[in-house]
Design a protein around this motif. Structure first.
Motif, short mmCIF file in Angstrom:
data_model
loop_
_atom_site.label_atom_id
_atom_site.label_comp_id
_atom_site.label_asym_id
_atom_site.label_seq_id
_atom_site.Cartn_x
_atom_site.Cartn_y
_atom_site.Cartn_z
N THR A 1 -0.63 71.62 59.29
CA THR A 1 -2.04 70.96 60.00
C THR A 1 -1.94 69.50 59.10
N GLN A 2 -1.91 69.61 57.91
CA GLN A 2 -2.19 68.32 57.19
C GLN A 2 -1.12 67.14 57.72
N ASN A 3 0.27 67.80 57.68
CA ASN A 3 1.47 66.77 57.96
C ASN A 3 1.41 66.10 59.47
N LEU B 1 6.43 64.74 45.00
CA LEU B 1 5.19 63.65 45.42
C LEU B 1 4.00 64.26 45.79
N ALA B 2 4.00 65.47 46.14
CA ALA B 2 2.59 65.99 46.62
C ALA B 2 1.72 66.46 45.48
N LYS B 3 2.34 66.94 44.23
CA LYS B 3 1.60 67.32 43.07
C LYS B 3 2.12 66.35 41.98
N PRO B 4 1.78 64.93 42.19
CA PRO B 4 2.27 64.02 41.14
C PRO B 4 1.95 64.52 39.58
N GLY C 1 9.88 70.01 54.87
CA GLY C 1 9.91 71.48 54.59
C GLY C 1 8.27 72.11 54.47
N MET C 2 7.93 72.50 55.27
CA MET C 2 6.28 72.96 54.96
C MET C 2 6.32 74.49 54.62
N SER C 3 5.70 74.88 53.65
CA SER C 3 5.59 76.16 53.12
C SER C 3 4.23 77.12 53.53
N SER C 4 3.24 76.17 54.16
CA SER C 4 2.04 76.92 54.55
C SER C 4 1.43 76.28 55.92
N VAL D 1 22.89 78.13 55.23
CA VAL D 1 22.77 78.32 54.00
C VAL D 1 21.31 78.43 53.62
N TYR D 2 20.46 77.81 54.65
CA TYR D 2 18.89 78.03 53.95
C TYR D 2 18.49 79.13 53.81
N LEU D 3 17.40 79.39 53.04
CA LEU D 3 16.76 80.66 52.66
C LEU D 3 17.89 81.80 52.68
N CYS E 1 22.53 59.89 60.84
CA CYS E 1 23.05 60.36 59.58
C CYS E 1 21.63 60.99 58.94
N GLN E 2 21.79 61.75 57.99
CA GLN E 2 20.52 62.29 57.37
C GLN E 2 20.57 61.88 55.82
N LEU E 3 19.29 61.23 55.49
CA LEU E 3 19.55 60.80 54.09
C LEU E 3 18.19 61.48 53.22
N PHE F 1 25.89 63.51 59.88
CA PHE F 1 26.04 64.17 58.77
C PHE F 1 24.98 63.89 57.77
N SER F 2 24.81 65.19 56.96
CA SER F 2 23.88 64.85 55.95
C SER F 2 24.68 64.55 54.54
N PHE F 3 23.82 63.56 53.82
CA PHE F 3 24.53 62.81 52.64
C PHE F 3 23.83 63.07 51.31
N LEU G 1 9.18 64.23 50.24
CA LEU G 1 8.22 64.30 48.93
C LEU G 1 8.89 64.54 47.82
N LEU G 2 10.29 64.36 47.79
CA LEU G 2 10.98 64.93 46.70
C LEU G 2 10.97 66.37 46.20
N GLY G 3 11.04 67.00 47.55
CA GLY G 3 10.98 68.50 47.55
C GLY G 3 9.57 69.03 46.87
N1 LIG Z 1 21.08 68.60 54.51
C1 LIG Z 1 20.95 68.44 53.53
O1 LIG Z 1 21.62 68.64 52.47
C2 LIG Z 1 19.27 69.06 53.22
C3 LIG Z 1 18.79 68.80 51.68
C4 LIG Z 1 17.62 69.01 51.65
C5 LIG Z 1 16.80 69.07 52.71
N2 LIG Z 1 17.08 69.11 53.83
C6 LIG Z 1 16.38 69.46 55.25
O2 LIG Z 1 15.38 68.39 55.17
C7 LIG Z 1 13.96 69.12 55.00
C8 LIG Z 1 12.85 68.37 54.22
O3 LIG Z 1 13.25 68.41 52.87
P1 LIG Z 1 12.39 68.92 51.86
O4 LIG Z 1 11.76 70.46 52.50
O5 LIG Z 1 13.07 68.88 50.54
O6 LIG Z 1 10.98 68.09 52.02
P2 LIG Z 1 9.98 67.55 51.19
O7 LIG Z 1 8.86 67.19 51.90
O8 LIG Z 1 10.29 66.59 49.99
O9 LIG Z 1 9.37 68.73 50.21
C9 LIG Z 1 8.87 70.03 50.82
C10 LIG Z 1 7.97 70.56 49.86
O10 LIG Z 1 6.99 69.58 49.86
C11 LIG Z 1 5.56 70.33 49.68
N3 LIG Z 1 4.66 69.98 50.73
C12 LIG Z 1 4.85 69.63 52.01
N4 LIG Z 1 3.87 69.30 52.85
C13 LIG Z 1 2.85 69.25 51.92
C14 LIG Z 1 1.43 69.15 52.00
N5 LIG Z 1 0.91 68.75 53.21
N6 LIG Z 1 0.81 69.15 50.90
C15 LIG Z 1 1.31 69.56 49.48
N7 LIG Z 1 2.52 70.15 49.51
C16 LIG Z 1 3.36 69.75 50.35
C17 LIG Z 1 5.85 71.82 49.67
O11 LIG Z 1 5.73 72.29 48.59
P3 LIG Z 1 5.50 73.77 47.93
O12 LIG Z 1 6.32 74.71 48.73
O13 LIG Z 1 5.90 73.75 46.53
O14 LIG Z 1 4.10 74.15 48.12
C18 LIG Z 1 7.14 71.69 50.42
O15 LIG Z 1 7.93 73.03 50.24
C19 LIG Z 1 14.38 70.38 54.55
O16 LIG Z 1 13.36 71.44 54.77
C20 LIG Z 1 15.64 70.79 55.19
O17 LIG Z 1 15.42 71.18 56.62
C21 LIG Z 1 18.35 68.99 54.16
#
Ligand SMILES: NC(=O)c1ccc[n+]([C@@H]2O[C@H](COP(=O)([O-])OP(=O)(O)OC[C@H]3O[C@@H](n4cnc5c(N)ncnc54)[C@H](OP(=O)(O)O)[C@@H]3O)[C@@H](O)[C@H]2O)c1
Length: 395
Positions: free
Chosen positions: A275-277, A226-229, A267-270, A71-73, A187-189, A165-167, A221-223
């Motif tokens: 590179t930072q992570n 936490l990157a832009k507190p 989840g990295m979007s750039s 379902v992603y993207l 498990c994935q948390l 499983f993810s939870f 990073l709580l989606g």
């Molecule tokens: N199974 C499930 O139910 C489930 C649910 C959620 C996630 N997941 C998986 O877990 C992965 C990780 O979760 P998540 O994507 O929510 O991770 P996350 O690290 O909490 O959030 C990702 C967001 O953090 C920001 N970010 C990441 N690195 C950064 C940096 N160096 N500097 C500034 N901002 C940064 C970006 O936001 P911006 O895009 O706004 O810049 C990025 O989109 C997902 O991609 C997915 O594969 C699974």
């Protein structure tokens, strides 16, 4: 890049009757849910060229675990990842993807979806396979369709290496799911420094670890929050003391400081984020967070909790609700929704969580009997809150 061992610990692999070698996985995994898109949102068209640059660079730098889902993207993630992993990259990574349990009515559905995934990902075998987003509302399907056995049969045939499983539900249900099978490999948390008591939380993390499951962390990073507190957390980072700390670095290293997480998915979007992570992941050692860093995180946790509109302590004295409403869970979803809006005013996550919880547990079912308020030690106006939650989060 640092690596940790992945695979079920402390017991034989009962499926094929022999010890399964543990593999080493990178502490940073690439989550393919937030690849760059034309509108900057998860429903946009993915920029495949840039995504390829990011993912291949991450693999060249040592990442060997990539996580996707059907379902992603809006359904683009798996096929794009399949193409990106051509030219020799497939062999360098473990692919994790997931069965969308909510779309399954029979094992035939599961078979069809699994074959579509293998086709899109251009792979015969899916290394790591998850029942996606387990919560009470989807659990009956898992049991009725015997989806754990279904996945284990695929493992026996060599079509899957690891089953997990993810939870997204509470600790009690997490324990039930972990104990439902001795064959879970991992498990994935959802877990980060604001989430020690959220969903399965720290107790769930430790419970699964004790049971020998590998643990994959999502939403470190709580989606992105936490990157832009923002709010009080933002003020802390602006303070004299806070200027010594970098938000992303601190959030990741808080996780890796602990022995339990195997892979932390990001989840990295750039490209810059990649590179930072990657750089931070070079310091992904357990037990290395400094006392001043731990103290600052305690302050951040306090600030985060103060930003929560509903001061529920999750004592659960209000439960059980005679109408079946899961009061603390509704509060948790609403609190996270409110804090998330401080940095992302378009976030839909709270609404999605509310829509996919068990219908009988939703705030809408409150009949205002008031028994919860009589037993709440915090004297919260629970009935008013539940009405507000339903108004805010219903789709
Ligand atoms: N199974 C499930 O139910 C489930 C649910 C959620 C996630 N997941 C998986 O877990 C992965 C990780 O979760 P998540 O994507 O929510 O991770 P996350 O690290 O909490 O959030 C990702 C967001 O953090 C920001 N970010 C990441 N690195 C950064 C940096 N160096 N500097 C500034 N901002 C940064 C970006 O936001 P911006 O895009 O706004 O810049 C990025 O989109 C997902 O991609 C997915 O594969 C699974």
């Amino acid at each position: 890049m640092q690596y940790r061992e992945f695979g079920k610990d402390k017991r034989k692999d009962n499926v094929n009757g022999k010890d399964k070698d543990k593999v080493k996985v990178s502490v940073l995994g690439f989550g393919c849910m937030r690849l760059p898109t034309d509108n900057g949102k998860m429903d946009g068209v993915v920029d495949e060229k840039e995504s390829a640059r990011m993912i291949r660079h991450a693999i060249d730098a040592g990442i060997n675990y990539v996580d996707t889902a059907k379902v992603y993207l809006s359904g683009q993630s798996e096929a794009i990842l399949g193409r990106i992993l051509q030219d020799g990259y497939r062999e360098k990574v473990m692919i994790a993807t997931k069965l969308p349990v909510w779309d399954v009515k029979s094992r035939k559905d599961a078979d069809r979806i699994f074959d579509e995934q293998r086709h899109d990902l251009k792979t015969e075998k899916i290394d790591v396979y998850l029942l996606h987003n387990l919560k009470r509302s989807y659990w009956k399907t898992c049991l009725d369709c015997q989806l754990i056995d279904w996945a284990l049969e695929k493992k026996e045939k060599g079509e899957i290496d690891y089953v997990g499983f993810s939870f997204h539900d509470d600790y009690d249900f997490f324990v039930e799911v972990v104990n439902s099978s001795e064959h879970w490999d991992f498990c994935q948390l959802q877990y980060n420094y604001t989430g020690e008591t959220v969903q399965a939380g720290a107790r769930g993390l430790r419970y699964a670890f004790e049971k020998g499951l590998s643990i994959i962390i999502m939403e470190p990073l709580l989606g992105g929050v936490l990157a832009k507190p923002a709010g009080k957390m933002g003020e802390l980072f602006q303070s004299e003391k806070g200027k010594n700390f970098q938000p992303v670095d601190l959030a990741f290293r808080w996780l890796w400081d602990q022995p339990e997480p195997t892979v932390v998915l990001s989840g990295m979007s750039s490209f810059e984020q990649v590179t930072q992570n990657l750089q931070i992941a070079n310091q992904g050692f357990a037990g290395t967070l400094q006392p001043e860093e731990k103290a600052f995180i305690l302050e951040l946790q306090k600030a985060y909790n103060q930003s929560m509109p509903i001061k529920c302590t999750k004592c659960r004295y209000c439960m059980p609700c005679p109408s079946g409403v899961d009061i603390p869970l509704n509060f948790e979803i609403y609190n996270n929704h409110t804090v998330t809006l401080e940095t992302d005013k378009n976030s839909m996550l709270g609404k999605i969580f509310y829509a996919t919880m068990l219908e009988s547990q939703q705030a809408v079912n409150c009949v205002r009997c008031g028994s919860c308020e009589e037993s709440c030690p915090q004297k919260l106006p629970i009935q008013e809150y539940l009405a507000e939650i339903d108004r805010t989060l219903k789709s």
